[in-house]
Design an enzyme around this catalytic site. Structure first.
Site, PDB file in Angstrom:
ATOM      1  CB  ILE A 237      -1.055   0.176   1.221  1.00  0.00           C
ATOM      2  CG1 ILE A 237      -0.170  -0.196   2.521  1.00  0.00           C
ATOM      3  CG2 ILE A 237      -2.152  -1.127   0.990  1.00  0.00           C
ATOM      4  CD1 ILE A 237      -1.135  -0.076   3.772  1.00  0.00           C
ATOM      5  N   GLY A 238       2.047   1.172  -0.001  1.00  0.00           N
ATOM      6  CA  GLY A 238       2.706   2.301   0.108  1.00  0.00           C
ATOM      7  C   GLY A 238       4.392   1.833   0.078  1.00  0.00           C
ATOM      8  NE  ARG A 239       8.730   1.150  -4.129  1.00  0.00           N
ATOM      9  CZ  ARG A 239       9.177   0.090  -5.030  1.00  0.00           C
ATOM     10  NH1 ARG A 239       8.250  -0.681  -5.564  1.00  0.00           N
ATOM     11  NH2 ARG A 239      10.443  -0.081  -4.564  1.00  0.00           N
ATOM     12  N   GLY A 240       8.749   4.236  -0.165  1.00  0.00           N
ATOM     13  CA  GLY A 240       9.270   5.211   0.252  1.00  0.00           C
ATOM     14  C   GLY A 240      10.760   5.038   0.440  1.00  0.00           C
ATOM     15  N   GLY A 241      11.744   5.545  -0.378  1.00  0.00           N
ATOM     16  CA  GLY A 241      13.021   5.260   0.218  1.00  0.00           C
ATOM     17  C   GLY A 241      13.362   3.718   0.201  1.00  0.00           C
ATOM     18  CB  SER A 242      15.592   2.039   2.319  1.00  0.00           C
ATOM     19  OG  SER A 242      15.323   2.812   3.541  1.00  0.00           O
ATOM     20  CB  SER A 243      10.279   1.980   4.216  1.00  0.00           C
ATOM     21  OG  SER A 243       9.617   3.380   3.579  1.00  0.00           O
ATOM     22  CE  LYS A 244      10.080  -2.826  -1.934  1.00  0.00           C
ATOM     23  NZ  LYS A 244      10.236  -4.009  -2.862  1.00  0.00           N
TER      24      LYS A 244
ATOM     25  CG  ASP B 283       7.870  17.296   6.816  1.00  0.00           C
ATOM     26  OD1 ASP B 283       7.432  18.242   6.285  1.00  0.00           O
ATOM     27  OD2 ASP B 283       7.993  16.199   6.203  1.00  0.00           O
TER      28      ASP B 283
END
Length: 569
Positions: free
Chosen positions: A245-252, A361
């Protein structure tokens, strides 16, 4: 992923090309820029983007935009405008800007088209952007101008125009869209034997007839290795993966199901691909979530986690969608929903402030909807303020520009010329005010300013007036104006916002049904209206008991008497 290369493959001249390519895609940005090659820069930037999804990972988006800016500062437009790789970078930079600021993206697309007219994909990318913004007529005009500019290949523009006339949301088929994204140079440089990665729900196991569910197939020069991708085990507890349902950088992030059929979200972080700063941010997030969840229902729940030298697993509450996506899908926000979500945001931020944490942020993407309630997520760059101080100084600028408070803008006059920014809980108030402004007017306060330098000046310049168009909800307007005060000392606090009249729900009073009035009562009321006499009022009072079963005549007479006395006075 197992390595099955043979010695003769390593000695193969093609593998030397692969090693050289690998250096270019994993070196630092300064090493890449030293090549003065648009092709090398594009290969590096495209490979960097493969680490995640910039639309969901603000850190990756910021890093990409910064790298593109450095490339353009070193490779002058006048010299490379006719280079295809350079044109692809201009297009991708504009697309990334569209995630952050659509108005700024508009200028970037115009620059790309005016400088690289000969490439069809440049015109089509701009047309696709306009179509995504709901500007179909402008999209058609851009494609027509592409013919006038003799952009090649012409067939690509013709396909795009035909799909627009058919009412399709994408101007080009998938395979052509990949080329616009600038991926072709990478495919051309990879040696054939290196790796073939298939990531489909159903893929051939032996590349002939057999099939398997939930597999990732890696092919190394004909050898095949299959990896099960259907479950995750955290501290001995098994979870079955439903979807990513999502991913970003070195994470999922995966949506998972346990053996009791309960839904959860699992964030998986590959520490082998993350730098020390990224690893620290994830550990920071775990620390904050672990500490805060017991104090508020508006903080996303962290149920468990597991940390090793290779990975991090975080078992969390599963949300529906983030506020940013929700706002994109809603052209207008219901006033009651806005008020409800605003209260959720205030309660979440009030909790972290009470525990000495400044988020730094806050933006719509940092709030997720869980069972119709907003919850705060992502504490990667949040910082603790010590009990004996009121603010902290960071050695780098943080936050997203459209939601960034004036005091967080870099102070170039800092000691030794080192940029820094001062942040406090009042900075989060400004960011929340920008979110509420967006929920009210459909855009952020400074979104219409497309030039980034001009936007920075406008945010910090006290003489620049923020536009507050008139709205029926005056309490809401007051909240917006008191949140968006440039001087943090004069800015309203979270506690004051929670007590503000805007959050006080006004009960909807249902009018009492009008009872039928008989002729005698109607005659008395008419007499009262005609005479306006205290004696008449007294006479009416003496007979009011006769009609007490039909209306509260005593109350009517009392109110009328009061009004008459005030009028005479």
């Amino acid at each position: 992923m197992p390595k099955t290369f043979k010695v003769q493959q390593c000695l193969n001249s093609n593998f030397v090309t692969s090693l050289k390519f690998k250096w270019y895609t994993t070196g630092s940005i300064s090493q890449i820029l030293s090549s003065n090659s648009p092709e090398t820069c594009l290969a590096y930037l495209t490979n960097l983007e493969k680490r995640g999804d910039p639309q969901m990972d603000s850190r990756l988006l910021t890093k990409l935009i910064d790298c593109y800016a450095q490339v353009f500062s070193c490779l002058p437009l006048a010299k490379h405008s006719q280079n295809e790789s350079y044109a692809r970078m201009l297009v991708r930079f504009a697309e990334l800007k569209a995630v952050q600021d659509p108005d700024d993206a508009q200028d970037r697309f115009i620059l790309a088209r005016s400088s690289c007219k000969c490439f069809a994909f440049v015109h089509i990318a701009h047309a696709q952007f306009e179509l995504s913004q709901g500007n179909a007529s402008k999209c058609a005009l851009i494609l027509q101008k592409a013919f006038g500019a003799n952009a090649k290949p012409t067939e690509l523009v013709e396909t795009a125009l035909q799909n627009l006339k058919l009412g399709k949301t994408h101007l080009l088929p998938l395979e052509d869209r990949k080329n616009i994204a600038g991926q072709s140079c990478l495919r051309a440089e990879q040696p054939e034997f290196t790796v073939l990665l298939l990531e489909y729900r159903y893929v051939p196991y032996d590349l002939h007839t057999s099939y398997t569910d939930n597999k990732i197939i890696c092919v190394f020069q004909g050898s095949v290795a299959a990896f099960s991708n259907d479950s995750i085990t955290i501290k001995g507890r098994q979870f079955f993966i439903l979807k990513m349902i999502g991913r970003g950088g070195s994470s999922k992030v995966y949506q998972v199901l346990d053996h009791r059929k309960q839904l959860f979200a699992v964030k998986y972080v590959n520490l082998e691909e993350a730098d020390s700063q990224t690893i620290e941010s994830y550990k920071n997030e775990i620390e904050h979530l672990n500490h805060l969840q017991q104090y508020s229902d508006q903080i996303i729940k962290l149920y468990d986690y597991e940390i090793t030298n290779s990975y991090i697993y975080m078992l969390m509450e599963c949300g529906n969608l983030d506020l940013n996506t929700w706002l994109r899908n809603h052209k207008g926000v219901n006033p009651l929903e806005r008020k409800f979500y605003w209260k959720n945001m205030l309660e979440a931020v009030h909790t972290i402030h009470k525990h000495g944490i400044v988020h730094s942020d806050l933006k719509p993407a940092n709030f997720v909807i869980v069972n119709a309630s907003l919850k705060l997520i992502d504490f990667g760059i949040a910082n603790r303020i010590q009990p004996d101080v009121t603010s902290i100084v960071k050695d780098s600028q943080v936050g997203t520009l459209n939601y960034m408070p004036p005091e967080a803008i870099k102070d170039t006059s800092s000691k030794a010329g080192k940029p820094s920014s001062k942040i406090s809980p009042k900075g989060d108030v400004w960011s929340l005010g920008c979110i509420l402004y967006c929920m009210t007017y459909g855009k952020t306060p400074f979104q219409s300013i497309t030039n980034q330098i001009a936007k920075l000046h406008a945010i910090t310049d006290p003489s620049h007036q923020i536009d507050f168009p008139d709205i029926p909800e005056k309490d809401l307007l007051d909240v917006l104006k008191r949140c968006l005060v440039r001087n943090p000392k004069e800015r309203i606090s979270i506690a004051e916002l929670l007590a503000h009249p805007y959050l006080q729900l006004q009960p909807h009073t249902v009018p009492e049904p009008v009872q039928p009035v008989n002729n005698e009562l109607q005659r008395i009321l008419n007499d009262l209206a005609a005479l306006q006499s205290p004696n008449s009022i007294a006479r009416a009072a003496s007979v009011s008991t006769t009609f007490s079963s039909s209306v509260n005549i005593q109350g009517v007479i009392k109110k009328y008497s009061e009004c008459t006395c005030r009028h005479k006075g």
